[in-house]
Design a protein around this motif. Structure first.
Motif, PDB file in Angstrom:
ATOM      1  N   ARG A  38       0.829  -1.208   0.000  1.00  0.00           N
ATOM      2  CA  ARG A  38       0.000   0.000   0.000  1.00  0.00           C
ATOM      3  C   ARG A  38       0.864   1.260   0.000  1.00  0.00           C
ATOM      4  N   ILE A  39       1.944   1.238   0.767  1.00  0.00           N
ATOM      5  CA  ILE A  39       2.861   2.391   0.773  1.00  0.00           C
ATOM      6  C   ILE A  39       3.415   2.635  -0.630  1.00  0.00           C
ATOM      7  N   SER A  40       3.726   1.535  -1.340  1.00  0.00           N
ATOM      8  CA  SER A  40       4.350   1.660  -2.666  1.00  0.00           C
ATOM      9  C   SER A  40       3.373   2.100  -3.751  1.00  0.00           C
ATOM     10  N   GLU A  41       2.082   2.175  -3.422  1.00  0.00           N
ATOM     11  CA  GLU A  41       1.118   2.656  -4.423  1.00  0.00           C
ATOM     12  C   GLU A  41       1.344   4.129  -4.733  1.00  0.00           C
ATOM     13  N   ASN A  42       1.896   4.864  -3.766  1.00  0.00           N
ATOM     14  CA  ASN A  42       2.108   6.310  -3.938  1.00  0.00           C
ATOM     15  C   ASN A  42       3.563   6.698  -4.145  1.00  0.00           C
ATOM     16  N   ARG A  43       4.473   5.777  -3.881  1.00  0.00           N
ATOM     17  CA  ARG A  43       5.901   6.080  -4.026  1.00  0.00           C
ATOM     18  C   ARG A  43       6.681   4.780  -4.189  1.00  0.00           C
ATOM     19  N   LYS A  44       7.713   4.841  -5.003  1.00  0.00           N
ATOM     20  CA  LYS A  44       8.545   3.653  -5.191  1.00  0.00           C
ATOM     21  C   LYS A  44       9.326   3.356  -3.922  1.00  0.00           C
ATOM     22  N   LEU A  45       9.573   2.056  -3.710  1.00  0.00           N
ATOM     23  CA  LEU A  45      10.325   1.626  -2.542  1.00  0.00           C
ATOM     24  C   LEU A  45      11.474   0.708  -2.957  1.00  0.00           C
ATOM     25  N   MET A  46      12.550   0.775  -2.185  1.00  0.00           N
ATOM     26  CA  MET A  46      13.597  -0.238  -2.215  1.00  0.00           C
ATOM     27  C   MET A  46      13.610  -0.864  -0.827  1.00  0.00           C
ATOM     28  N   VAL A  47      13.369  -2.159  -0.756  1.00  0.00           N
ATOM     29  CA  VAL A  47      13.333  -2.864   0.519  1.00  0.00           C
ATOM     30  C   VAL A  47      14.498  -3.844   0.560  1.00  0.00           C
ATOM     31  N   VAL A  48      15.354  -3.700   1.574  1.00  0.00           N
ATOM     32  CA  VAL A  48      16.525  -4.552   1.716  1.00  0.00           C
ATOM     33  C   VAL A  48      16.315  -5.525   2.872  1.00  0.00           C
ATOM     34  N   PHE A  49      16.390  -6.813   2.581  1.00  0.00           N
ATOM     35  CA  PHE A  49      16.416  -7.838   3.612  1.00  0.00           C
ATOM     36  C   PHE A  49      17.856  -8.308   3.741  1.00  0.00           C
ATOM     37  N   ASP A  50      18.540  -7.842   4.793  1.00  0.00           N
ATOM     38  CA  ASP A  50      19.943  -8.228   4.971  1.00  0.00           C
ATOM     39  C   ASP A  50      20.056  -9.499   5.798  1.00  0.00           C
ATOM     40  N   GLU A  51      21.085 -10.291   5.486  1.00  0.00           N
ATOM     41  CA  GLU A  51      21.287 -11.616   6.081  1.00  0.00           C
ATOM     42  C   GLU A  51      20.060 -12.502   5.817  1.00  0.00           C
ATOM     43  N   PHE A  52      19.625 -12.474   4.572  1.00  0.00           N
ATOM     44  CA  PHE A  52      18.407 -13.181   4.179  1.00  0.00           C
ATOM     45  C   PHE A  52      18.537 -14.694   4.334  1.00  0.00           C
ATOM     46  N   GLN A  53      19.774 -15.194   4.393  1.00  0.00           N
ATOM     47  CA  GLN A  53      19.954 -16.646   4.536  1.00  0.00           C
ATOM     48  C   GLN A  53      19.370 -17.171   5.850  1.00  0.00           C
ATOM     49  N   GLU A  54      19.076 -16.272   6.797  1.00  0.00           N
ATOM     50  CA  GLU A  54      18.491 -16.699   8.076  1.00  0.00           C
ATOM     51  C   GLU A  54      17.163 -17.422   7.887  1.00  0.00           C
ATOM     52  N   ILE A  55      16.429 -17.101   6.812  1.00  0.00           N
ATOM     53  CA  ILE A  55      15.103 -17.706   6.637  1.00  0.00           C
ATOM     54  C   ILE A  55      15.204 -19.215   6.391  1.00  0.00           C
ATOM     55  N   ALA A  56      16.391 -19.682   6.002  1.00  0.00           N
ATOM     56  CA  ALA A  56      16.564 -21.115   5.738  1.00  0.00           C
ATOM     57  C   ALA A  56      16.337 -21.947   6.994  1.00  0.00           C
ATOM     58  N   GLU A  57      16.449 -21.315   8.173  1.00  0.00           N
ATOM     59  CA  GLU A  57      16.289 -22.034   9.438  1.00  0.00           C
ATOM     60  C   GLU A  57      14.889 -21.896  10.022  1.00  0.00           C
ATOM     61  N   TYR A  58      14.031 -21.090   9.382  1.00  0.00           N
ATOM     62  CA  TYR A  58      12.674 -20.945   9.908  1.00  0.00           C
ATOM     63  C   TYR A  58      11.935 -22.281   9.782  1.00  0.00           C
TER      64      TYR A  58
END
Length: 372
Positions: free
Chosen positions: A146-166
Motif C-alpha cells: 500500500r505504501i508503494s502505491e504512492n511512491r517507489k520503494l527499495m526494501v533490503v532484507f539483509d542476512e536473508f539466509q536466516e530464513i533457511a532455518e525458519y
C-alpha cells in the motif's frame, strides 16, 4: 585532518572506494523495480554499498524511499514480521502516523514508541497480544504494498539466509506469492553465506527460484584503489608512493576491509615517508590483534581440515589432489581433502572460485606466520 579510512563500520563519504559500475547497474534495477540477490563474502563492503545506494536514491528525483530490514538473529516467521515492523520508522518519521500505520497492518500488535534524542526519529518495539498467525505476514507485507502505491520503494532484507532455518511450513511460498504482487518495490535479498543463498534462489524446487537477479559482489580492482588512496593522503598534504599502496592492496588480495585497515594504520604513522618496513610492522600489528580469534578458529577445525588449509597455502588452491601434493601435508587420499573442503566451504573458511582460497586472507597469513 581526521583519518579518512574506516574498517569497523559502514564506509561513507571519501572513505568509500569506487564501486561506480556496481552503483549504476544496481540503480537501474532499483528504478525498474527489479528484485536483486546481492551477496558477497564477509566484510566485502556489501552494507556500505547498500547505504551508498540509499544516499543516491535520497537525492535523485523522483526520490525512492528505502527500508533496511536486518534479519540477522531472527529465528522464525514471527521474528521476520517483527523485524519489518520495527524498521518502518525509516519510511514514516511522524510518531502518530507510524503508530496508525503499524496497527492498520496488525491490530493485535502492541507497540513501544520512543524518540531518538539525537536524530529525533521515532523508534518502535513490537510485542503481540495474541499468538502469531500466518495472516500477519500477509498483512505486514500488504502494508508495504500500500505504501508503494504512492511512491517507489527499495526494501533490503539483509542476512536473508536466516530464513533457511525458519520452521514454519510454507513460509517461502507465502512470501514469494506476496512479493510478486509488488510491482513498485525493488526487493534486495542480501547476505554473505553464498551456498545457502544459492540453494534458496537456484534450486528449482524452492519457492524463490529465479525470483531475483543474481548479483555477486567481487573485490575492488587495484586500478580503483590506487588513485583513491593517493588522493586521500594528498588531501591532507601527505605524500605516499603508489608502490606502497600497491603493496598494501597485494598483501590484502584486494579485500576491501583489510585494505581499509592497512591504510588506516598507515595514516596513523607520523613519519613523513612510508616504506615496506612500515607495511610489515602494520601487518604484524593486525595479526597480533586477531591472534586469539584465529587461534580459536584453528582449534575448532579437525586435523584433516587443518592439513587441507596448509595444502591450499602450498598449492595456491590448485592441483591439490596429486599424490605428491597430498604427501607434503601427510594426507593419504584425495577423499580426505574432498570431505574437509566440503566442511570448510560450508563454514565459509574457504571459498571456491577458479581455485580454492581462504575467505579471510589474514587467517592465511596467520597460519603462514605462526604455524609454518
Amino acid at each position: 585532518m581526521k583519518n579518512p579510512f574506516s574498517y569497523t563500520s559502514i564506509v561513507r563519504g571519501d572513505a568509500f572506494c569506487n564501486r561506480q559500475a556496481e552503483q549504476e547497474e544496481l540503480l537501474r534495477f532499483i528504478n525498474a523495480s527489479q528484485n536483486v540477490l546481492l551477496y558477497s563474502h564477509r566484510r566485502f563492503g556489501k552494507s556500505s554499498l547498500i547505504y551508498k545506494l540509499f544516499s543516491r536514491l535520497e537525492r535523485q528525483r523522483p526520490k525512492i524511499d528505502t527500508l533496511y530490514v536486518e534479519l540477522y538473529g531472527t529465528l522464525s516467521e514471527k521474528d521476520f514480521v517483527s523485524a519489518i515492523l520495527t524498521s518502518l520508522n525509516q519510511v514514516e518519521t511522524k510518531l502518530e502516523k507510524l503508530a496508525k500505520l503499524v496497527q492498520s497492518a496488525i491490530r493485535t500488535v502492541r507497540l513501544g514508541m520512543s524518540i531518538d534524542p539525537v536524530t529525533g526519529s521515532p523508534g518502535v518495539s513490537v510485542s503481540f497480544d495474541s499468538d502469531y498467525n500466518e495472516t500477519m505476514l500477509n498483512n505486514v507485507l500488504g502494508l508495504l504494498g500500500r505504501i508503494s502505491e504512492n511512491r517507489k520503494l527499495m526494501v533490503v532484507f539483509d542476512e536473508f539466509q536466516e530464513i533457511a532455518e525458519y520452521k514454519q511450513g510454507g513460509f517461502e511460498k507465502r512470501l514469494r506469492a506476496i512479493i510478486q504482487q509488488h510491482s513498485n518495490i525493488s526487493y534486495f535479498f542480501c547476505g554473505s553465506q553464498r551456498h545457502i543463498l544459492t540453494e534458496i534462489f537456484t534450486n528449482r524446487n524452492r519457492a524463490f527460484y529465479k525470483l531475483a537477479q543474481s548479483y555477486p559482489m567481487d573485490k575492488i580492482q587495484s586500478r580503483h584503489y590506487l588513485p583513491w588512496a593517493k588522493k586521500l593522503f594528498l588531501k591532507a598534504g601527505r605524500e605516499i608512493e603508489v608502490g606502497i599502496i600497491e603493496e598494501v592492496v597485494s598483501r590484502c588480495e584486494n579485500h576491501p576491509m583489510y585494505v581499509q585497515q592497512y591504510l588506516f594504520y598507515l595514516w596513523e604513522e607520523k613519519n613523513s615517508e612510508f616504506s615496506i618496513d612500515t607495511v610489515d610492522k602494520i601487518e604484524m600489528r593486525i595479526l597480533e590483534s586477531s591472534h586469539n580469534e584465529f587461534l580459536n578458529l584453528w582449534d575448532s577445525l579437525t586435523l584433516n581440515q587443518k592439513k587441507t588449509l596448509k595444502l591450499i597455502i602450498l598449492t595456491g588452491g590448485r592441483d591439490m589432489f596429486y599424490a605428491k601434493a597430498l604427501q607434503t601435508v601427510d594426507l593419504n587420499a584425495g577423499s580426505q581433502v574432498t570431505r574437509a573442503l566440503e566442511k570448510l566451504v560450508r563454514s565459509d573458511v574457504v571459498i571456491k572460485n577458479a581455485n580454492f582460497q581462504f575467505q579471510d586472507v589474514m587467517f592465511k597469513k596467520w597460519i603462514e606466520t605462526y604455524l609454518s
